[in-house]
Design a protein around this motif. Sequence first.
Motif: not given
Length: 351
Positions: A175, A177, A181, A183, A205-207, A226, A228, A239
């Motif tokens: 990823l 990013l 992360i 998630m 980052s936030k996913v 993001k 996905l 992931h």
Amino acid sequence: MRILVATDAWHPQVNGVVRTLTSLARSASALGADIKFLTPEGFPSVPLPTYPGLRVALPSRGEIARRIEAASPDAIHIATEGPVGWMVRDYCCRRKLAFTTSYTTRFPEYIAARSIIPLSMSYAVLRHFHAAAAMTMVATSSLRQQLTARGFKKLGTWTRGVDTELFTPDGASELDLPRPIFMSVGRVAVEKNLDAFLSLNLPGSKVVVGDGPQKPELEIRFPKVKFLGEKTGRELSAHLAAADVFVFPSLTDTFGIVQLEALACGTPVAAFPVTGPLDVIADFPVGALDMNLRSACIRALRISREACRDFALQRSWENSARQFIGNLSALQPSRSLRPRGRLMAPSAAQG
């Protein structure tokens, strides 16, 4: 033992109930039990109000009876309280055949989040549904205590597991990013409380992995997040393994299997200290539980990924299946369905 499981949740839906039942059948087979499913497949359906991406089956009484008798099961278990579940319940009650149920989804809280129907009314309906069962299986001790307080009877325990061969730290997705992360994975719907996660001021980052009716709205409100889409199988595992922290903001899940899946991938959990996270994580050093979700997210960054994986390895689907079968085996058969089947009706349950 031939077991028929009735469920309104089935493929192509992607949720904890479907994953639980699929894993149960696979593990039960190795233990000598044959599980068949009575699902919405083949019935007409309509979109679920407020959730057009999901459809609700409209089963017929005659076809439900035909499918049950064709399966000739030794035991019937009803996994959901939807139209299929209610009609199978009706079949068993009319023939005085015992059956078991499981409480897997907090529908009263979900309904309250989407309508003005009070919790007390929804719980009264569910209490009536499960009261006819020889046993209602729940995944955690805290949920069992909560349902007992709401007047539910004959409660038994059926824990959950994780496929540690599918969900592993290996093969993590690349990823591109900023790290760390954070998630979240699951249905993108109001009852999952994603706002509590997406509105946090976090580094990196936030996913969000998943799909659902709230996705278009959240994509507009949180343009830096993001989204996905839906992932399954190895792709989902990859992931989860790529995340630094798995964030589980739900306040209503009865268990949250995806927590175990994240842990099996070596990813620590951050969550609120509520039913589900409290039972999965408890005091084990594999997650951070806090009413301040941001604080939980930051603390989770310091948790050993090896400890997370080791924790998950001790929670197999085989043990879960053994417990489920044990609950059914504890019920004593007293009569059979004739002349077309051998469906045995237990006379009592151990709750």
